[in-house]
Motif scaffolding. Structure first.
Motif, PDB file in Angstrom:
ATOM      1  N   HIS A  67       0.833  -1.209   0.000  1.00 23.96           N
ATOM      2  CA  HIS A  67       0.000   0.000   0.000  1.00 23.96           C
ATOM      3  C   HIS A  67       0.869   1.261   0.000  1.00 23.96           C
ATOM      4  N   ILE A  68       1.898   1.230  -0.860  1.00 25.22           N
ATOM      5  CA  ILE A  68       2.752   2.398  -1.059  1.00 25.22           C
ATOM      6  C   ILE A  68       2.902   2.607  -2.563  1.00 25.22           C
ATOM      7  N   SER A  69       3.467   3.716  -2.956  1.00 30.33           N
ATOM      8  CA  SER A  69       3.596   4.014  -4.384  1.00 30.33           C
ATOM      9  C   SER A  69       4.706   3.183  -5.028  1.00 30.33           C
ATOM     10  N   PRO A  70       4.569   2.912  -6.332  1.00 34.01           N
ATOM     11  CA  PRO A  70       5.656   2.224  -7.038  1.00 34.01           C
ATOM     12  C   PRO A  70       6.973   3.001  -6.945  1.00 34.01           C
ATOM     13  N   ALA A  71       6.887   4.322  -6.907  1.00 44.94           N
ATOM     14  CA  ALA A  71       8.105   5.136  -6.776  1.00 44.94           C
ATOM     15  C   ALA A  71       8.790   4.872  -5.433  1.00 44.94           C
ATOM     16  N   ALA A  72       7.993   4.703  -4.369  1.00 47.17           N
ATOM     17  CA  ALA A  72       8.575   4.411  -3.046  1.00 47.17           C
ATOM     18  C   ALA A  72       9.252   3.047  -3.060  1.00 47.17           C
ATOM     19  N   VAL A  73       8.656   2.080  -3.760  1.00 46.07           N
ATOM     20  CA  VAL A  73       9.275   0.758  -3.880  1.00 46.07           C
ATOM     21  C   VAL A  73      10.590   0.879  -4.642  1.00 46.07           C
ATOM     22  N   ALA A  74      10.574   1.634  -5.738  1.00 43.45           N
ATOM     23  CA  ALA A  74      11.795   1.814  -6.539  1.00 43.45           C
ATOM     24  C   ALA A  74      12.902   2.450  -5.708  1.00 43.45           C
ATOM     25  N   THR A  75      12.549   3.442  -4.904  1.00 40.49           N
ATOM     26  CA  THR A  75      13.524   4.107  -4.042  1.00 40.49           C
ATOM     27  C   THR A  75      14.087   3.136  -3.012  1.00 40.49           C
ATOM     28  N   SER A  76      13.191   2.336  -2.402  1.00 40.24           N
ATOM     29  CA  SER A  76      13.642   1.353  -1.403  1.00 40.24           C
ATOM     30  C   SER A  76      14.563   0.320  -2.036  1.00 40.24           C
ATOM     31  N   LEU A  77      14.192  -0.179  -3.215  1.00 39.67           N
ATOM     32  CA  LEU A  77      15.020  -1.175  -3.891  1.00 39.67           C
ATOM     33  C   LEU A  77      16.401  -0.600  -4.223  1.00 39.67           C
ATOM     34  N   LYS A  78      16.425   0.633  -4.703  1.00 38.96           N
ATOM     35  CA  LYS A  78      17.704   1.270  -5.040  1.00 38.96           C
ATOM     36  C   LYS A  78      18.581   1.388  -3.800  1.00 38.96           C
ATOM     37  N   SER A  79      17.987   1.798  -2.698  1.00 39.20           N
ATOM     38  CA  SER A  79      18.724   1.936  -1.444  1.00 39.20           C
ATOM     39  C   SER A  79      19.216   0.582  -0.939  1.00 39.20           C
ATOM     40  N   MET A  80      18.350  -0.439  -1.020  1.00 39.96           N
ATOM     41  CA  MET A  80      18.743  -1.775  -0.559  1.00 39.96           C
ATOM     42  C   MET A  80      19.836  -2.364  -1.434  1.00 39.96           C
ATOM     43  N   GLU A  81      19.782  -2.075  -2.727  1.00 43.83           N
ATOM     44  CA  GLU A  81      20.832  -2.563  -3.626  1.00 43.83           C
ATOM     45  C   GLU A  81      22.164  -1.873  -3.305  1.00 43.83           C
ATOM     46  N   LYS A  82      22.109  -0.575  -3.088  1.00 45.49           N
ATOM     47  CA  LYS A  82      23.322   0.189  -2.760  1.00 45.49           C
ATOM     48  C   LYS A  82      23.931  -0.294  -1.442  1.00 45.49           C
ATOM     49  N   SER A  83      23.078  -0.694  -0.497  1.00 42.08           N
ATOM     50  CA  SER A  83      23.549  -1.163   0.813  1.00 42.08           C
ATOM     51  C   SER A  83      23.932  -2.633   0.817  1.00 42.08           C
ATOM     52  N   GLY A  84      23.727  -3.322  -0.315  1.00 36.40           N
ATOM     53  CA  GLY A  84      24.153  -4.713  -0.422  1.00 36.40           C
ATOM     54  C   GLY A  84      23.144  -5.750   0.056  1.00 36.40           C
ATOM     55  N   TYR A  85      21.882  -5.348   0.240  1.00 37.39           N
ATOM     56  CA  TYR A  85      20.860  -6.299   0.685  1.00 37.39           C
ATOM     57  C   TYR A  85      20.269  -7.106  -0.471  1.00 37.39           C
ATOM     58  N   ILE A  86      20.251  -6.515  -1.657  1.00 38.36           N
ATOM     59  CA  ILE A  86      19.693  -7.193  -2.833  1.00 38.36           C
ATOM     60  C   ILE A  86      20.622  -6.969  -4.016  1.00 38.36           C
ATOM     61  N   ARG A  87      20.398  -7.767  -5.057  1.00 44.18           N
ATOM     62  CA  ARG A  87      21.014  -7.490  -6.357  1.00 44.18           C
ATOM     63  C   ARG A  87      19.925  -7.708  -7.399  1.00 44.18           C
ATOM     64  N   ARG A  88      20.026  -6.996  -8.483  1.00 40.49           N
ATOM     65  CA  ARG A  88      19.041  -7.119  -9.554  1.00 40.49           C
ATOM     66  C   ARG A  88      19.717  -7.695 -10.786  1.00 40.49           C
ATOM     67  N   GLU A  89      19.005  -8.604 -11.413  1.00 36.36           N
ATOM     68  CA  GLU A  89      19.495  -9.218 -12.644  1.00 36.36           C
ATOM     69  C   GLU A  89      18.374  -9.187 -13.666  1.00 36.36           C
TER      70      GLU A  89
END
Length: 160
Positions: A67-89
């Protein structure tokens, strides 16, 4: 005396804020204050475990679930990727990236789940099993009311 609508609204806000603060305090104590959106990590972990290919929900699906905006999800994913919690392929579908939890992400998910459990246990301290069931029933009904959904037939009969 029947509580006023304003009193119920204020109490709901206070409980929500106290819960958020307590979860954040638990995350900070566990060294996970930077995680950002712990529910996002938890959903990523559960969805990735269900798919052996590691294909997770699309950003818009995550946004709807949280129940948040897609932009908020994109921001969270970018932050988590930068912090090393996720990677995107790149995924098989060119429109979707696979979001994969790293080992650090897996550990963070466990820490987030522990924080949620600790806060929930503290919040429900002193409630009997029957009171917990009743609270759950009331909150489900509130959610259905807010979403404009009708009560399931079996529950509707029990509630009246």
């Amino acid at each position: 005396m029947l509580p006023s609508v304003q009193e119920l609204e204020m109490l709901a806000r206070q409980v929500n804020q106290a819960h958020r603060s307590a979860v954040q305090a638990e995350l900070n104590a566990a060294g996970l204050g930077e995680v950002g959106h712990p529910l996002l990590l938890t959903i990523l972990q559960s969805s990735c475990c269900q798919d052996p290919e590691g294909q997770c929900h699309a950003q818009r699906d995550l946004a709807q679930m949280l129940h948040i905006s897609p932009a908020a999800v994109a921001t969270s994913l970018k932050s988590m990727e930068k912090s090393g919690y996720i990677r995107r392929e790149p995924g098989e579908d060119a429109r979707k990236n696979r979001v994969i939890l790293t080992e650090k992400g897996q550990q963070a998910v466990r820490g987030c789940q522990d924080a949620f459990t600790a806060v929930s246990q503290r919040m429900l301290n002193g409630f009997s099993p029957q009171e917990r069931e009743q609270l759950l029933s009331f909150r489900r009904r509130m959610l259905r009311n807010l979403r404009g959904e009708s009560a399931p037939q079996t529950q509707a009969k029990e509630e009246f």
